[in-house]
Scaffold this active site. Structure first.
Site, PDB file in Angstrom:
ATOM      1  N   GLY A  31      63.738  39.132  92.966  1.00 13.73           N
ATOM      2  CA  GLY A  31      64.349  40.107  92.049  1.00 13.73           C
ATOM      3  C   GLY A  31      65.490  39.446  91.289  1.00 13.73           C
ATOM      4  N   LEU A  33      65.490  39.282  87.942  1.00 15.91           N
ATOM      5  CA  LEU A  33      64.565  38.408  87.210  1.00 15.91           C
ATOM      6  C   LEU A  33      65.069  38.009  85.825  1.00 15.91           C
ATOM      7  CD1 LEU A  33      61.108  39.968  88.121  1.00 15.91           C
ATOM      8  CD2 LEU A  33      62.551  38.371  89.410  1.00 15.91           C
ATOM      9  N   GLY A  36      62.673  32.674  83.434  1.00  9.90           N
ATOM     10  CA  GLY A  36      62.045  31.676  84.313  1.00  9.90           C
ATOM     11  C   GLY A  36      60.981  32.322  85.187  1.00  9.90           C
ATOM     12  N   HIS A  37      61.260  33.520  85.660  1.00  8.99           N
ATOM     13  CA  HIS A  37      60.247  34.247  86.437  1.00  8.99           C
ATOM     14  C   HIS A  37      59.088  34.660  85.535  1.00  8.99           C
ATOM     15  CE1 HIS A  37      64.060  35.030  88.766  1.00  8.99           C
ATOM     16  NE2 HIS A  37      63.277  34.586  89.730  1.00  8.99           N
ATOM     17  N   GLY A 147      58.477  27.731  90.925  1.00  3.66           N
ATOM     18  CA  GLY A 147      59.199  27.036  89.868  1.00  3.66           C
ATOM     19  C   GLY A 147      59.766  25.690  90.317  1.00  3.66           C
ATOM     20  N   ASP A 150      63.333  24.816  91.810  1.00  7.72           N
ATOM     21  CA  ASP A 150      63.483  24.750  93.269  1.00  7.72           C
ATOM     22  C   ASP A 150      62.470  23.726  93.808  1.00  7.72           C
ATOM     23  OD1 ASP A 150      65.383  27.191  93.758  1.00  7.72           O
ATOM     24  OD2 ASP A 150      63.883  27.875  92.337  1.00  7.72           O
ATOM     25  N   GLN A 153      61.852  23.496  97.485  1.00 10.54           N
ATOM     26  CA  GLN A 153      61.106  24.673  97.939  1.00 10.54           C
ATOM     27  C   GLN A 153      59.614  24.491  97.670  1.00 10.54           C
ATOM     28  OE1 GLN A 153      62.436  28.906  97.608  1.00 10.54           O
ATOM     29  NE2 GLN A 153      61.153  28.884  95.790  1.00 10.54           N
ATOM     30  N   LEU A 184      67.586  28.446  83.866  1.00  7.50           N
ATOM     31  CA  LEU A 184      67.744  29.886  84.106  1.00  7.50           C
ATOM     32  C   LEU A 184      67.785  30.134  85.607  1.00  7.50           C
ATOM     33  CD1 LEU A 184      65.232  31.316  81.467  1.00  7.50           C
ATOM     34  CD2 LEU A 184      67.713  30.972  81.262  1.00  7.50           C
ATOM     35  N   SER A 185      68.712  30.978  86.008  1.00  7.07           N
ATOM     36  CA  SER A 185      68.855  31.290  87.428  1.00  7.07           C
ATOM     37  C   SER A 185      69.503  32.655  87.568  1.00  7.07           C
ATOM     38  CB  SER A 185      69.737  30.238  88.113  1.00  7.07           C
ATOM     39  OG  SER A 185      70.156  30.690  89.384  1.00  7.07           O
TER      40      SER A 185
HETATM   41  P1  AMP Z   1      63.816  33.399  93.109  1.00  7.50           P
HETATM   42  O1  AMP Z   1      63.643  34.843  92.766  1.00  7.50           O
HETATM   43  O2  AMP Z   1      65.088  32.817  92.599  1.00  7.50           O
HETATM   44  O3  AMP Z   1      63.508  33.076  94.531  1.00  7.50           O
HETATM   45  O4  AMP Z   1      62.711  32.659  92.281  1.00  7.50           O
HETATM   46  C1  AMP Z   1      61.365  33.051  92.354  1.00  7.50           C
HETATM   47  C2  AMP Z   1      60.529  31.980  91.748  1.00  7.50           C
HETATM   48  O5  AMP Z   1      60.941  31.752  90.404  1.00  7.50           O
HETATM   49  C3  AMP Z   1      60.670  30.638  92.477  1.00  7.50           C
HETATM   50  O6  AMP Z   1      59.393  30.017  92.543  1.00  7.50           O
HETATM   51  C4  AMP Z   1      61.610  29.889  91.582  1.00  7.50           C
HETATM   52  O7  AMP Z   1      61.457  28.478  91.676  1.00  7.50           O
HETATM   53  C5  AMP Z   1      61.166  30.386  90.219  1.00  7.50           C
HETATM   54  N1  AMP Z   1      62.209  30.148  89.235  1.00  7.50           N
HETATM   55  C6  AMP Z   1      63.515  30.503  89.305  1.00  7.50           C
HETATM   56  N2  AMP Z   1      64.186  30.057  88.216  1.00  7.50           N
HETATM   57  C7  AMP Z   1      63.276  29.406  87.443  1.00  7.50           C
HETATM   58  C8  AMP Z   1      63.353  28.710  86.193  1.00  7.50           C
HETATM   59  N3  AMP Z   1      64.479  28.595  85.524  1.00  7.50           N
HETATM   60  N4  AMP Z   1      62.222  28.168  85.702  1.00  7.50           N
HETATM   61  C9  AMP Z   1      61.046  28.263  86.384  1.00  7.50           C
HETATM   62  N5  AMP Z   1      60.913  28.903  87.570  1.00  7.50           N
HETATM   63  C10 AMP Z   1      62.013  29.468  88.097  1.00  7.50           C
END
Ligand code: AMP
Length: 280
Positions: A31, A33, A36-37, A147, A150, A153, A184-185
């Protein structure tokens, strides 16, 4: 786009979707989001999969000192973003749906346990592995999308599916960035306006280190100087800035093909990570 909260309903819905012959592309998220998501959902669509996104803030991957309590929970905005990105279905379970009373299984993954984020976030990848394992068992997707921001991961999840013979292909998607280069984060939201202006330097310094390494600068020197620059610029703590082999995550003192520069640093209330390839 349907939003489903129970495991039996998700399985029934996925079963019906599969009857049409398309593959399922799982996109697990916490979540909070951003684009990137959305890029992961779009990658699943582009590959011909039916994207099934999950929204689950997994407590098992946060330690007590981390930001679980303040992590953005914006279900409506998240669902709208997933719909716009083209998700076929969203699975948004309550915590008890995934971890019901009596839940007692843990996963202890030793792959990459002594490097990069695993050192600073003890137990984090065990928690990630547990929820990813559960989500993959629940959805039985053909593919799951992660993504490259990470990177560690991605490697941990690949080790998990290999070790446990989970029948899902892991697909990795390049990091989506803002126009100034910042990856993006969700945690970028913790930055003040001044910190946000500084934040892209993280990306620029690892690109610079990677370029210098490609030109022959010793990796340790290039990384140490980039780390120093970030500290002087105002990053409060650079947890690591290292050049490692992209697949083994071993230190790459003289990078051949497939080396990457990895960084984690704190800026104000945010812990930011990023990584880039060393140009061939
Ligand atoms: P998270 O919700 O932060 O755990 O991310 C969920 C998924 O989105 C994970 O596979 C992350 O690696 C991916 N993700 C997060 N930020 C980015 C980004 N800037 N570009 C591509 N994938 C991303």
């Amino acid at each position: 786009m349907e939003v489903i909260t129970s495991i039996p309903a998700l399985r029934a819905r996925i079963g019906a979707m599969r009857a049409n012959g398309q593959g399922i592309g799982l996109v697990p998220t916490l979540g909070g989001l951003h684009d990137g998501h959305a890029a992961l959902v779009e990658a699943a669509r582009a590959a011909g999969d039916l994207p099934v996104a999950t929204l689950f803030l997994n407590p098992a991957q946060f330690s007590e000192s981390e930001d679980l309590e303040r992590y953005p929970a914006e279900r409506d905005a998240d669902i709208a973003l997933l719909k716009a990105a083209g998700a076929a279905l969203v699975f948004a379970p309550a915590t008890e749906e995934i971890y019901p009373p009596g839940f007692s299984t843990r996963i202890s993954i030793t792959a990459f346990e002594d490097v990069l984020c695993a050192q600073n976030r003890p137990g984090h990848f065990n928690g990630v592995s547990l929820v990813v394992c559960k989500l993959l068992c629940i959805a039985r997707a053909e593919r799951a999308y992660f993504g490259e921001k990470d990177w560690q991961q991605c490697l941990v999840v690949k080790a998990l599916v290999r070790d446990l013979n989970i029948d899902t292909d892991i697909v990795t998607v390049p990091t989506a960035r803002d126009s100034d280069g910042l990856a993006l984060s969700t945690r970028n939201r913790y930055l003040t306006a001044a910190e946000r202006r500084l934040a892209p330097q993280l990306y620029h310094e690892i690109c610079e280190a990677a370029a210098r390494i490609a030109q022959g600068t010793p990796t340790e020197l290039a990384c140490a100087e980039a780390q120093e620059t970030l500290t002087l610029a105002g990053f409060s703590q650079v947890e690591y800035l290292e050049c490692r082999n992209a697949e083994t995550l071993r230190l790459a003192p003289s990078p051949g093909r497939g080396a990457r520069v990895f960084v984690a640093a704190r800026l104000g209330a945010a812990r930011l990570i990023d990584n880039v390839p060393v140009p061939a």
